[in-house]
Design an enzyme around this catalytic site. Structure first.
Site, PDB file in Angstrom:
ATOM      1  N   PRO A   1      19.102  10.714  24.792  1.00  0.00           N
ATOM      2  CA  PRO A   1      20.151  11.709  24.511  1.00  0.00           C
ATOM      3  C   PRO A   1      21.562  11.110  24.545  1.00  0.00           C
ATOM      4  CG  PRO A   1      18.614  12.531  26.174  1.00  0.00           C
ATOM      5  CD  PRO A   1      18.303  11.079  25.965  1.00  0.00           C
TER       6      PRO A   1
ATOM      7  N   GLU B   1      13.158  12.149  32.762  1.00  0.00           N
ATOM      8  CA  GLU B   1      14.622  12.260  32.709  1.00  0.00           C
ATOM      9  C   GLU B   1      15.293  11.082  32.016  1.00  0.00           C
ATOM     10  OE1 GLU B   1      16.425  15.135  33.608  1.00  0.00           O
ATOM     11  OE2 GLU B   1      14.314  15.697  33.496  1.00  0.00           O
TER      12      GLU B   1
ATOM     13  N   ARG C   1      12.120   6.554   3.752  1.00  0.00           N
ATOM     14  CA  ARG C   1      12.333   7.071   2.397  1.00  0.00           C
ATOM     15  C   ARG C   1      13.431   6.321   1.647  1.00  0.00           C
ATOM     16  NH1 ARG C   1      16.149  10.404   1.644  1.00  0.00           N
ATOM     17  NH2 ARG C   1      15.195  11.645   0.011  1.00  0.00           N
TER      18      ARG C   1
ATOM     19  N   ASP D   1      20.709  11.707  -3.184  1.00  0.00           N
ATOM     20  CA  ASP D   1      20.838  12.496  -1.962  1.00  0.00           C
ATOM     21  C   ASP D   1      22.266  12.949  -1.744  1.00  0.00           C
ATOM     22  OD1 ASP D   1      18.218  12.112  -1.558  1.00  0.00           O
ATOM     23  OD2 ASP D   1      18.411  10.781   0.181  1.00  0.00           O
TER      24      ASP D   1
HETATM   25  C1  9D3 Z   1      19.560  16.459  32.826  1.00  0.00           C
HETATM   26  C2  9D3 Z   1      20.066  15.642  31.738  1.00  0.00           C
HETATM   27  N1  9D3 Z   1      19.205  15.612  30.547  1.00  0.00           N
HETATM   28  C3  9D3 Z   1      19.938  14.870  29.491  1.00  0.00           C
HETATM   29  C4  9D3 Z   1      20.526  15.793  28.486  1.00  0.00           C
HETATM   30  C5  9D3 Z   1      17.940  14.962  30.856  1.00  0.00           C
HETATM   31  C6  9D3 Z   1      17.072  14.710  29.686  1.00  0.00           C
HETATM   32  C7  9D3 Z   1      16.683  15.746  28.849  1.00  0.00           C
HETATM   33  C8  9D3 Z   1      15.830  15.489  27.786  1.00  0.00           C
HETATM   34  C9  9D3 Z   1      16.608  13.442  29.468  1.00  0.00           C
HETATM   35  C10 9D3 Z   1      15.736  13.208  28.417  1.00  0.00           C
HETATM   36  C11 9D3 Z   1      15.347  14.229  27.588  1.00  0.00           C
HETATM   37  C12 9D3 Z   1      14.415  13.962  26.487  1.00  0.00           C
HETATM   38  N2  9D3 Z   1      15.138  13.695  25.220  1.00  0.00           N
HETATM   39  C13 9D3 Z   1      15.013  12.552  24.583  1.00  0.00           C
HETATM   40  O1  9D3 Z   1      14.280  11.693  25.035  1.00  0.00           O
HETATM   41  C14 9D3 Z   1      15.767  12.331  23.365  1.00  0.00           C
HETATM   42  C15 9D3 Z   1      16.698  13.157  22.665  1.00  0.00           C
HETATM   43  C16 9D3 Z   1      17.183  14.477  22.902  1.00  0.00           C
HETATM   44  O2  9D3 Z   1      16.825  15.177  23.858  1.00  0.00           O
HETATM   45  N3  9D3 Z   1      18.090  14.977  22.012  1.00  0.00           N
HETATM   46  C17 9D3 Z   1      18.523  14.290  20.927  1.00  0.00           C
HETATM   47  N4  9D3 Z   1      18.102  13.065  20.677  1.00  0.00           N
HETATM   48  C18 9D3 Z   1      17.199  12.510  21.539  1.00  0.00           C
HETATM   49  S1  9D3 Z   1      16.579  10.986  21.392  1.00  0.00           S
HETATM   50  C19 9D3 Z   1      15.638  11.115  22.738  1.00  0.00           C
END
Ligand code: 9D3
Length: 225
Positions: free
Chosen positions: A89, A116, A154, A169
């Protein structure tokens, strides 16, 4: 292009990889996607791949050992070093420019996490870049990895037919797509714009450009800068 995906849920990838454009790209040998289960590299009898965060706090963290061992195994399966990408994230926001950049590579090694997050030594030790697919919370990195694979593949030469060439695109032009219509010319009393039935290709192109611009102004003004 060779694409390795390290994940705790390789089954999640089967459907998207087995359909449509991704299936064709694999069947034609344009891409080689190899899924490897990080859990196969767990060191203990319980197959643990996550543990509690040092310092306390909620949730669990991906342990460095299984991810490193999995990575070192996977790395040797290919000839090229490749770009190593953690789906997280906190990564750089994925977009069409990033997809185009990655499509130039000979190999991608994508690592999808659960829990997490990853022990920080994974990112540092593997020299990985991080990619996020947007500002919303997913349950893990798998769907994000699939989004990256789909957008990148793609763009590879020979993957799309002429009929849906990637250079058409909307995002590569920086505008949204113009409105599309197909038969019938009248549907529930809604008519296809006259101009599209006219056969005047110059006028049609002009109309489409205008519509694309109007739409972008209305729906995505941020794209116009
Ligand atoms: C409590 C903080 N959270 C971070 C926003 C913890 C958390 C939530 C969800 C940690 C990892 C995740 C799982 N998400 C992913 O692995 C992930 C992700 C996403 O949640 N949103 C956008 N892109 C991605 S890429 C990997």
């Amino acid at each position: 292009m060779r694409i390795d995906v390290l994940t705790l849920f390789p089954e999640m990838f089967q459907s998207p990889l087995g359909c449509s454009i991704l299936k064709r790209a694999r069947d034609n040998g344009l891409i080689d996607v190899v899924l490897t289960n990080i859990r196969d590299f767990a060191a203990d009898n319980y197959k643990r791949v996550d543990d509690k965060p040092y310092g306390g706090g909620p949730g669990m963290v991906m342990m460095p050992g299984p991810v490193f061992d999995c990575f070192e195994y996977v790395e040797k399966l290919g000839t090229e070093k490749g770009r190593v990408i953690l789906l997280t994230p906190q990564g750089q926001k994925f977009n069409q420019a990033k997809a185009a950049e990655l499509s130039k590579e000979g190999r991608l090694i994508l690592i999808a996490g659960r829990y997490e997050g990853f022990d920080e030594r994974i990112r540092i030790g593997l020299g990985a870049e991080q990619i996020s697919i947007g500002d919303y919370v997913l349950s893990g990195g798998e769907l994000a990895a699939m989004v990256v694979v789909d957008a990148v593949v793609r763009l590879l030469a020979g993957v799309l037919g002429d009929e849906d060439s990637a250079k058409d695109d909307s995002f590569s032009e920086g505008l949204l797509e113009y409105p599309q219509y197909t038969r019938p010319s009248s549907f529930r009393n809604m008519k296809v714009p006259e101009i599209l039935l006219s056969g005047d290709h110059g006028k049609i192109a002009e109309w489409r450009r205008r519509q694309a611009l109007e739409r972008t102004k209305k729906c995505r003004p941020d794209l116009l800068g």
